[in-house]
Design an enzyme around this catalytic site. Structure first.
Site, PDB file in Angstrom:
ATOM      1  N   GLU A  11      20.638   2.223  -2.324  1.00  0.00           N
ATOM      2  CA  GLU A  11      21.299   0.985  -2.734  1.00  0.00           C
ATOM      3  C   GLU A  11      20.189  -0.017  -2.939  1.00  0.00           C
ATOM      4  OE1 GLU A  11      23.741  -1.356   0.033  1.00  0.00           O
ATOM      5  OE2 GLU A  11      23.027  -2.807  -1.439  1.00  0.00           O
TER       6      GLU A  11
ATOM      7  N   CYS B 124      22.930  -8.185  -0.349  1.00  0.00           N
ATOM      8  CA  CYS B 124      23.132  -7.376  -1.560  1.00  0.00           C
ATOM      9  C   CYS B 124      24.265  -7.928  -2.404  1.00  0.00           C
ATOM     10  CB  CYS B 124      23.391  -5.924  -1.191  1.00  0.00           C
ATOM     11  SG  CYS B 124      24.312  -5.733   0.331  1.00  0.00           S
TER      12      CYS B 124
HETATM   13  P1  NAP Z   1      11.559  -1.992   0.777  1.00  0.00           P
HETATM   14  O1  NAP Z   1      10.191  -2.543   0.615  1.00  0.00           O
HETATM   15  O2  NAP Z   1      12.096  -1.215  -0.346  1.00  0.00           O
HETATM   16  O3  NAP Z   1      11.512  -1.081   2.114  1.00  0.00           O
HETATM   17  C1  NAP Z   1      12.674  -0.472   2.643  1.00  0.00           C
HETATM   18  C2  NAP Z   1      12.237   0.675   3.547  1.00  0.00           C
HETATM   19  O4  NAP Z   1      11.732   1.765   2.767  1.00  0.00           O
HETATM   20  C3  NAP Z   1      11.116   0.326   4.509  1.00  0.00           C
HETATM   21  O5  NAP Z   1      11.312   1.061   5.686  1.00  0.00           O
HETATM   22  C4  NAP Z   1       9.869   0.797   3.783  1.00  0.00           C
HETATM   23  O6  NAP Z   1       8.821   1.119   4.664  1.00  0.00           O
HETATM   24  C5  NAP Z   1      10.382   2.038   3.086  1.00  0.00           C
HETATM   25  N1  NAP Z   1       9.691   2.291   1.811  1.00  0.00           N
HETATM   26  C6  NAP Z   1       9.709   1.474   0.720  1.00  0.00           C
HETATM   27  N2  NAP Z   1       9.025   2.042  -0.285  1.00  0.00           N
HETATM   28  C7  NAP Z   1       8.594   3.244   0.160  1.00  0.00           C
HETATM   29  C8  NAP Z   1       7.837   4.298  -0.426  1.00  0.00           C
HETATM   30  N3  NAP Z   1       7.385   4.236  -1.694  1.00  0.00           N
HETATM   31  N4  NAP Z   1       7.558   5.386   0.323  1.00  0.00           N
HETATM   32  C9  NAP Z   1       7.995   5.465   1.596  1.00  0.00           C
HETATM   33  N5  NAP Z   1       8.708   4.497   2.213  1.00  0.00           N
HETATM   34  C10 NAP Z   1       9.008   3.401   1.508  1.00  0.00           C
HETATM   35  O7  NAP Z   1      12.608  -3.113   1.118  1.00  0.00           O
HETATM   36  P2  NAP Z   1      12.537  -4.341   2.153  1.00  0.00           P
HETATM   37  O8  NAP Z   1      11.316  -4.258   3.000  1.00  0.00           O
HETATM   38  O9  NAP Z   1      13.814  -4.360   2.860  1.00  0.00           O
HETATM   39  O10 NAP Z   1      12.480  -5.622   1.240  1.00  0.00           O
HETATM   40  C11 NAP Z   1      11.634  -5.739   0.110  1.00  0.00           C
HETATM   41  C12 NAP Z   1      12.456  -6.165  -1.103  1.00  0.00           C
HETATM   42  O11 NAP Z   1      13.545  -5.259  -1.294  1.00  0.00           O
HETATM   43  C13 NAP Z   1      13.116  -7.517  -1.003  1.00  0.00           C
HETATM   44  O12 NAP Z   1      12.245  -8.561  -1.322  1.00  0.00           O
HETATM   45  C14 NAP Z   1      14.267  -7.380  -1.963  1.00  0.00           C
HETATM   46  O13 NAP Z   1      13.861  -7.655  -3.255  1.00  0.00           O
HETATM   47  C15 NAP Z   1      14.652  -5.932  -1.878  1.00  0.00           C
HETATM   48  N6  NAP Z   1      15.874  -5.704  -1.041  1.00  0.00           N
HETATM   49  C16 NAP Z   1      17.070  -5.711  -1.667  1.00  0.00           C
HETATM   50  C17 NAP Z   1      18.212  -5.519  -0.916  1.00  0.00           C
HETATM   51  C18 NAP Z   1      19.554  -5.534  -1.578  1.00  0.00           C
HETATM   52  O14 NAP Z   1      20.522  -5.277  -0.904  1.00  0.00           O
HETATM   53  N7  NAP Z   1      19.650  -5.820  -2.853  1.00  0.00           N
HETATM   54  C19 NAP Z   1      18.163  -5.352   0.460  1.00  0.00           C
HETATM   55  C20 NAP Z   1      16.913  -5.341   1.074  1.00  0.00           C
HETATM   56  C21 NAP Z   1      15.774  -5.519   0.306  1.00  0.00           C
HETATM   57  P3  NAP Z   1       7.692  -0.004   4.994  1.00  0.00           P
HETATM   58  O15 NAP Z   1       8.409  -1.203   5.505  1.00  0.00           O
HETATM   59  O16 NAP Z   1       6.824   0.635   6.001  1.00  0.00           O
HETATM   60  O17 NAP Z   1       7.013  -0.271   3.702  1.00  0.00           O
END
Ligand code: NAP
Length: 525
Positions: A265, A302
């Site tokens: 998601e 979200c």
């Molecule tokens: P994220 O950076 O996508 O990370 C989510 C989880 O996945 C974390 O545990 C992260 O680990 C892991 N992860 C991410 N990319 C990975 C990869 N290439 N390989 C392995 N593991 C990976 O999301 P976030 O930290 O929650 O927030 C960052 C951005 O995501 C926000 O600024 C926002 O734009 C978006 N977001 C959107 C929603 C929504 O509902 N629309 C919700 C949350 C976040 P690490 O933390 O160790 O990197």
């Protein structure tokens, strides 16, 4: 509950093998004890082997035992609501009272899934009895039920540290389906994650289940997540977070020797369409309601409504004024993590660069990771030229689109990528335009709302929290609501089985009293 910072692998606590971290209080920008362990591929392997060992016995638990296990988790959440919501508040900057509501929501989800398990409908028990006299070929007795797909890796979300995290809906629905869970905790709230992990670990113990039913890992950077997705004993993945992260993991899983389903998601701007008669009748009220909703959770939700489209005319100025007033009065508030706060600032820059004009700004930041509210305005023609304006800015910002006419409104509707939700505000005189818009929204969203402001997702039988890409990676499923369990099930047919070897749900005489499809007819036979 005392926090140790250890990883939880089956029944054991495991100390760090790959470094450690401390939690950040984003409001004070200070670190908090204890040290939280990082694991690596070795810990992933241990957890995956335990989950695999647990699968056969857990997948064949009786409906009663499985339901009681889920209720134990719910009771554990209730019993620890105070300590959990207080720790989560320190780690996220979100109000403790709001987080106490999240604990209740999570506990309720586990109880609801316990009810789903007891009802047994998720098995979709289907019986096609033998027809020995059938010509030209007799039919053999064959029966179908759904079973769990295997161990599931769940990436906890950052933005709802309980209800979309360790004890969130993904965990509840996977466990309800009969799948062991390996949880990758989000580093944004390690203490809250540990409390939830310990509650589930204790429930596994108390229910007398195999220890491998639940493990919780934590790691530094991408390595641990990649190891989880790659592990041959992991059979499915769920993820809530960024489009870049979700798609990296999705693609990785499809490159495995045995590709597995990945339910991500990712991103949604949840467009709101204000139709002309509704705009004229109640523009100010709609503007106010929209702006209130966009600021919930500092815009880190979200379902945040991020784009409002209205045809210029009677009521437009009132709507614009009401939105601006709410945003101007909003004080900047702490965002979840420094990385999310920086990503928000970059998103604002992208909007300026793409031609969005700032028409209102909230009270400026007092602390480093505060997110200041912004309201942008753009003409419909500019939006059609610049698709970047349709991208999500995760935080307390939204965009008002001044649309020239109904044709332009429909043209813009066609430009949206997949969404979790879309909203129409309308009066009965708007029905003709709404009827044009509706098929476009059906194609693009998982949920269509009329005359309301995208409230938090109900967890119920009719709930859909999903939608076409990039809202999710698989529009056929939901991550919230009782049908979220379907992500973790697959059908198996049992042909020519003696009664003693059939699963209980399919036996002659229907001993579980389930609704079954027998020869195409729904009955309790
Ligand atoms: P994220 O950076 O996508 O990370 C989510 C989880 O996945 C974390 O545990 C992260 O680990 C892991 N992860 C991410 N990319 C990975 C990869 N290439 N390989 C392995 N593991 C990976 O999301 P976030 O930290 O929650 O927030 C960052 C951005 O995501 C926000 O600024 C926002 O734009 C978006 N977001 C959107 C929603 C929504 O509902 N629309 C919700 C949350 C976040 P690490 O933390 O160790 O990197």
């Amino acid at each position: 509950m005392k926090l140790t910072g250890n990883l939880l692998i089956g029944a054991r606590e495991v100390v760090a093998s790959a470094g450690h971290m401390q939690a950040l209080n984003p409001a004070t920008n200070t670190r908090m004890a204890p040290d939280f362990a990082f694991g690596g591929p070795e810990e992933v392997d241990r957890a995956a082997h335990l989950a695999d060992e647990a699968f056969d016995s857990y997948n064949s638990t009786s409906l009663t035992v499985r339901a009681a296990f889920l209720e134990r988790i719910a009771d554990g959440l209730d019993a620890n609501a105070g300590v959990l919501s207080e720790r989560a508040a320190l780690e996220t900057g979100l109000p403790a009272a709001q987080l106490a509501g999240e604990v209740t929501k999570s506990a309720t989800q586990f109880r609801q899934f316990a009810e789903v398990v007891r009802q047994g409908r998720f098995r979709q028990a289907t019986v096609d009895p033998a027809q020995p006299e059938r010509a030209p070929r007799p039919r053999m007795d064959h029966r179908m039920q759904k079973i769990g797909i295997g161990p599931i890796a769940i990436f906890g979300a950052s933005n709802f540290p309980i209800s979309y995290s360790v004890a969130g809906g993904d965990t509840a629905s996977a466990l309800a389906a009969g799948c062991p869970v390996i949880l990758k905790a989000h580093n944004a709230h390690p203490g809250a994650s540990e409390i939830q992990g310990r509650i589930i670990q204790q429930a596994v113990r108390d229910a007398g289940l195999h220890e491998g039913v639940f493990s919780m890992l934590r790691g530094d950077g991408n390595a641990i997540g990649e190891a989880l997705v790659d592990h041959p004993l992991v059979k499915g993945v769920t993820f809530t977070g960024s489009e870049a992260g979700g798609m990296a993991l999705y693609r990785r899983a499809q490159l495995r020797e045995d590709p597995i389903p990945v339910f991500t998601e990712m991103t949604s701007v949840n467009p709101t369409f204000v139709l002309p008669h509704a705009l004229a009748a109640r523009g100010a009220a709609i503007g106010d309601g929209f702006a209130e909703r966009m600021l919930v959770n500092v815009g880190q939700a979200c379902l945040k409504p991020a784009i409002l489209l209205a045809v210029d005319g009677a009521g437009y100025d009132e709507l614009r004024q009401a939105m601006s007033a709410r945003v101007t009065a909003m004080h900047a508030r702490t965002m979840l993590t420094p990385a999310i706060s920086l990503a928000y600032r970059r998103g604002l820059e992208r909007h300026y660069a793409a031609g969005a004009e700032t028409i209102a700004a909230g009270v400026g930041p007092a602390r480093e990771w505060d997110g200041q509210a912004f309201l942008f305005e753009v003409d419909g023609s500019r939006l059609l030229e610049e698709p970047a304006l349709l991208d999500e800015v995760f935080g307390p910002a939204a965009m008002l689109v001044r649309v020239a006419d109904s044709d332009q409104l429909l043209a813009i509707a066609r430009r949206f990528r997949g969404q979790l939700s879309a909203t129409m505000h309308l009066e009965s005189a708007d029905h003709a335009l709404a009827a044009h818009l509706l098929p476009m929204l059906e194609r693009r969203t998982g949920r269509i709302v009329i005359n309301a402001f995208a409230h938090p997702q109900e967890v119920s039988y009719a709930s859909i929290h999903g939608g076409p890409f990039p809202a999710t990676s698989d529009s056929r499923f939901t991550s919230v609501g009782m049908s979220a369990i379907e992500r973790f099930l697959r059908p198996v047919t049992y042909q020519g089985f003696p009664d003693a070897l059939l699963p209980e749900a399919l036996r002659h005489g229907n001993p579980l009293g389930l609704w079954r499809l027998t020869d195409g007819q729904l009955s309790m036979n």
